[in-house]
Design a protein around this motif. Structure first.
Motif, PDB file in Angstrom:
ATOM      1  N   VAL A  76     -40.610  16.411  19.249  1.00 28.83           N
ATOM      2  CA  VAL A  76     -40.649  17.718  18.602  1.00 28.83           C
ATOM      3  C   VAL A  76     -40.504  18.830  19.643  1.00 28.83           C
ATOM      4  O   VAL A  76     -39.780  19.807  19.435  1.00 28.83           O
ATOM      5  N   SER A  77     -41.185  18.685  20.765  1.00 24.16           N
ATOM      6  CA  SER A  77     -41.113  19.687  21.834  1.00 24.16           C
ATOM      7  C   SER A  77     -39.698  19.821  22.371  1.00 24.16           C
ATOM      8  O   SER A  77     -39.223  20.929  22.638  1.00 24.16           O
ATOM      9  N   GLN A  78     -39.017  18.679  22.538  1.00 21.20           N
ATOM     10  CA  GLN A  78     -37.635  18.706  23.022  1.00 21.20           C
ATOM     11  C   GLN A  78     -36.734  19.457  22.056  1.00 21.20           C
ATOM     12  O   GLN A  78     -35.894  20.268  22.462  1.00 21.20           O
ATOM     13  N   ARG A  79     -36.898  19.201  20.792  1.00 20.86           N
ATOM     14  CA  ARG A  79     -36.066  19.857  19.776  1.00 20.86           C
ATOM     15  C   ARG A  79     -36.339  21.355  19.732  1.00 20.86           C
ATOM     16  O   ARG A  79     -35.415  22.162  19.567  1.00 20.86           O
ATOM     17  N   ALA A 118     -27.347  17.401  20.867  1.00 20.99           N
ATOM     18  CA  ALA A 118     -28.520  16.926  21.605  1.00 20.99           C
ATOM     19  C   ALA A 118     -29.736  16.807  20.693  1.00 20.99           C
ATOM     20  O   ALA A 118     -30.534  15.864  20.821  1.00 20.99           O
ATOM     21  N   ILE A 119     -29.883  17.752  19.772  1.00 26.04           N
ATOM     22  CA  ILE A 119     -30.997  17.689  18.815  1.00 26.04           C
ATOM     23  C   ILE A 119     -30.893  16.429  17.968  1.00 26.04           C
ATOM     24  O   ILE A 119     -31.902  15.735  17.739  1.00 26.04           O
ATOM     25  N   GLU A 120     -29.679  16.113  17.525  1.00 21.04           N
ATOM     26  CA  GLU A 120     -29.479  14.905  16.741  1.00 21.04           C
ATOM     27  C   GLU A 120     -29.768  13.652  17.569  1.00 21.04           C
ATOM     28  O   GLU A 120     -30.324  12.675  17.055  1.00 21.04           O
ATOM     29  N   GLU A 121     -29.412  13.691  18.841  1.00 19.27           N
ATOM     30  CA  GLU A 121     -29.705  12.556  19.724  1.00 19.27           C
ATOM     31  C   GLU A 121     -31.210  12.357  19.871  1.00 19.27           C
ATOM     32  O   GLU A 121     -31.704  11.228  19.842  1.00 19.27           O
ATOM     33  N   VAL A 122     -31.930  13.454  20.039  1.00 20.47           N
ATOM     34  CA  VAL A 122     -33.388  13.377  20.177  1.00 20.47           C
ATOM     35  C   VAL A 122     -33.998  12.774  18.912  1.00 20.47           C
ATOM     36  O   VAL A 122     -34.854  11.882  18.975  1.00 20.47           O
TER      37      VAL A 122
END
Length: 247
Positions: A76-79, A118-122
């Motif tokens: 969640v933090s990464q996104r 990148a969000i989708e990858e996360v």
């Protein structure tokens, strides 16, 4: 006046003239950019409204919850970080497109596309830190436009450069434009892509808030998201992708 003093005076005069030339160039870029913006606004149609709705929705949603504790995880933090970085670039990207700096806009759009990917990858557990995001994970088949954006951003295709900065030949001379020119088809396509990615960012924030707080965007914000999607579909932005850098 001695020869040395005369030479020094000439150097100073040349320096003043050079600084003035710099001011003239930067001033002309701004002047032509403003002219292009007015033409662009007239060409965008309903997508202009969609862009404003999505920008405002992001602002309202972030301000409502920013700093409020939630059920966070590393994913969640990464996104959240990726979405914040996307927001930082909205104005730069919009300005580059609307004022006619299409080569620079391609580089910024490429970054926006990578951010959403990148969000989708996360979310899928496929993100590798330090690696360029794979745009095959981009929504709505928008990843198919990555190659065209990459060619433009890396000035890899002469025909793209000729379209954007080249001018009509004058005899054997091949002049170029030192200030941005409005090219309707390119402006509309790039702005459409930018707005589509902006709309997706709002959708991603809704998903994120559902995980963090158990509730996503408000009903009004969801309505604006739906309106933006309808505008994009009606204007043909979401559908069969086209190369945004060709007329």
């Amino acid at each position: 006046m001695s020869g040395k003093d005369s030479e020094l005076a000439e150097l100073k005069a040349e320096a003043v003239a050079t600084i003035q030339a710099a001011c003239d160039l930067l001033g002309n870029l701004k002047i032509e950019g403003k002219k292009n913006r007015e033409k662009s606004k007239s060409a965008y149609g309903a997508v202009l409204e969609a862009h404003a709705l999505m920008t405002g929705t992001l602002q309202k949603a972030f301000l409502r919850k920013n700093g409020v504790p939630g059920k966070t995880t590393e994913q969640v933090s990464q996104r959240l970080l990726l979405l914040a970085s996307f927001v930082h670039g909205i104005d730069l990207c919009e300005t580059s497109i609307s004022e006619g700096f299409y080569i620079q806009a391609a580089a910024l759009l490429k970054q926006e596309l990578e951010t959403i990917s990148a969000i989708e990858e996360v979310k899928g557990g496929k993100r590798k830190d330090g690696k360029t995001p794979n745009v095959k994970y981009a929504p709505w088949s928008l990843g198919q436009l990555y190659g065209a954006l990459n060619d433009a951003a890396h000035v890899g295709k002469g025909n793209v450069l000729q379209t954007i900065v080249g001018m009509n030949p004058r005899g054997e001379a091949q002049p170029v434009s030192l200030t941005p020119r409005f090219i309707k088809d390119i402006a509309v396509r790039l702005y459409g892509l930018h707005t589509a990615l902006l709309t997706r960012a709002c959708w991603e924030l809704d998903c994120l808030y559902c995980e963090l707080y158990g509730e996503g965007l408000t009903d009004v914000e969801k309505s604006t998201l739906l309106i933006a999607l309808q505008c994009l579909q009606r204007d043909g932005v979401l559908g069969i992708p086209e190369d945004p850098m060709t007329q």
